[in-house]
Write a protein that holds these residues in place. Structure first.
Motif: not given
Lengths: 226, 223
Positions: B70-74, B77-78, B103, B164, B166-167, B170
């Motif tokens: 699972l991409p960390p950004l996904v 957001i989840l 993650n 990371l 930096s996410i 978002v």
């Protein structure tokens, strides 16, 4: 409080999922396309850069190492945001797709260059000397003797790194790319229901799990034969 | 060239935006000091769990593979946008912390597992025979050897974790990238983002250099 909707209704809402499916499927194809482009161009440029560095000219190597270090130290999301919002002031407007592609390909190329270069140098000198004394030319020695052995060393770290960078395709959604994450998010905000996000997450797991298992298998195979 | 400097290296803009960026950099460092230990602890915990029999090991492997796929950004957001629908509101910092727990924990687990696997079995028996408790054996005998074996991977992972963070921008955590975006949208100039990129570079370059040395040394000694 009977107004609280049920768990299934909230996170696995069939109606919303069906509505989201076409969008997320389109996003899935876009993610796959982007991923393939990133892997192909990133690895090719990385290998080329490693060979360039092997040439050993300082006026090539110094700037090369600097750019590689830069790309390894700055977060890809920062580079994507910089290119997407910065370049238009030079009248260069790249789409979210191209921005994400260029960024991730460059980052992968930087990591791949390091891995290829270190792996080539890890091949014992005697191999090269033996090949040369057998009458092979410099290029033949590299292609037939050094590179095949170096690739074997490079594959495990390279697959892990490649997977990690390719997962960065999701960063494209931050600059408006309709990849899996972008599509899932837009349907979620449209329907005020998080089911599309679950669908998107599932899509990523479906996409990457086989690759991760493959990487594990390759790693154990190479470790076995050492 | 003048256009380029005006758009990307504008000192006038920088003199107005530097304090925003400094605050952001401070928060990026704070964020890193929060999530690196969280990831390390989760990873070590999972790796130790792996040693408790095949069933637990398989369950842990499943967990690790899931969060590596699972991409960390996904995931972020989840947690941030999805969980509130279930009445669980972690907030921005909480979501970021949970995201890195899952993650980075998965990635660190792989590293620690490889390290612990590399320590000869006799070491653990010897430690037990000397009367060390399991925790003492881990802290004094197993971990020091395991960490030495996988030091390049630990450093590399930590570098990736810091990048990371930096996410978090978002989900509106006011770290370096977020502040740079704010400054850029106020001034219509990309200089703050260039400055942010350079800040990351200055902060992380030493780590990148050390890592290159460590990785090369290991590749050579493995031959």
């Amino acid at each position: 409080m009977s107004e609280q909707p049920g768990f299934l209704f909230t996170f696995f809402n069939t109606r919303v999922l069906l509505a989201a499916l076409p969008e997320v499927a389109k996003g899935f194809l876009l993610t796959v396309e982007l991923a393939l482009l990133v892997v192909a161009s990133g690895l090719a440029i990385g290998l080329l850069a490693a060979m360039l560095r092997l040439g050993g000219r300082w006026w090539i190597n110094l700037p090369l190492i600097f750019v590689v270090d830069l790309l390894r130290a700055v977060p890809p999301l920062v580079i994507i945001v910089l290119l997407f919002f910065g370049l238009p002031s030079l009248d260069v407007e790249l789409s979210a797709f191209v921005t994400t592609w260029i960024t991730l390909a460059a980052v992968l190329a930087a990591f791949a260059e390091e891995i290829f270069w270190a792996s080539i140098r890890a091949v014992p000198k005697g191999q090269k000397e033996a090949a040369r004394s057998l009458g092979l030319g410099a290029l033949q020695t590299l292609l037939l003797v050094t590179l095949p052995q170096a690739l074997r060393i490079a594959v495990p770290p390279l697959t892990n790194r490649t997977i990690a960078i390719v997962k960065g395709t999701a960063f494209g959604s931050v600059v408006g790319l309709s990849d899996i994450l972008g599509a899932a998010q837009s349907v979620t905000s449209f329907t005020a229901n998080p089911s599309p996000l679950i669908l998107g997450a599932a899509a990523y797991v479906v996409l990457f799990t086989p690759i991760i298992l493959l990487a594990r298998w390759i790693e154990s195979r190479l470790a076995w034969s050492h | 060239m003048a256009d380029f400097a005006e758009a990307f290296l504008n000192l006038g803009i920088l003199s107005e935006a530097w304090w925003l960026l400094a605050m952001g950099a401070g928060r990026t460092i704070a964020l890193s000091l929060l999530v690196v230990p969280i990831g390390l602890a989760a990873g070590l915990g999972l790796a130790l769990l792996c040693r408790r029999g095949p069933a637990i090991r398989r369950a842990t492997a499943l967990f690790v593979d899931l969060f590596r796929a699972l991409p960390p950004l996904v995931l972020l957001i989840l947690l941030y946008a999805g969980l509130p629908f279930a009445g669980i509101n972690l907030g921005a910092w909480g979501s970021v912390a949970a995201c890195f727990l899952l993650n980075s924990g998965a990635y660190y687990c792989e590293v620690f597992r490889a390290g612990l696997k590399g320590v000869p079995l006799g070491q653990e028996d010897a430690a037990a025979a000397l009367g060390l408790r399991p925790v003492q054996a881990l802290r004094l005998v197993l971990l020091p050897q395991a960490v030495r074996l996988v030091l390049p991977d630990l450093v590399s992972n930590t570098l990736e974790v810091v990048k990371l963070t930096s996410i978090a921008s978002v989900v509106s955590v006011a770290e370096l990238l977020f502040q740079a975006r704010q400054a850029q949208s106020i001034t219509y100039n990309a200089t703050p983002i260039v400055a942010a990129a350079l800040t990351y570079f200055v902060l992380l370059w030493p780590l990148v250099r050390i890592l290159s040395r460590l990785e090369e040394a290991r590749l050579r000694s493995s031959r």
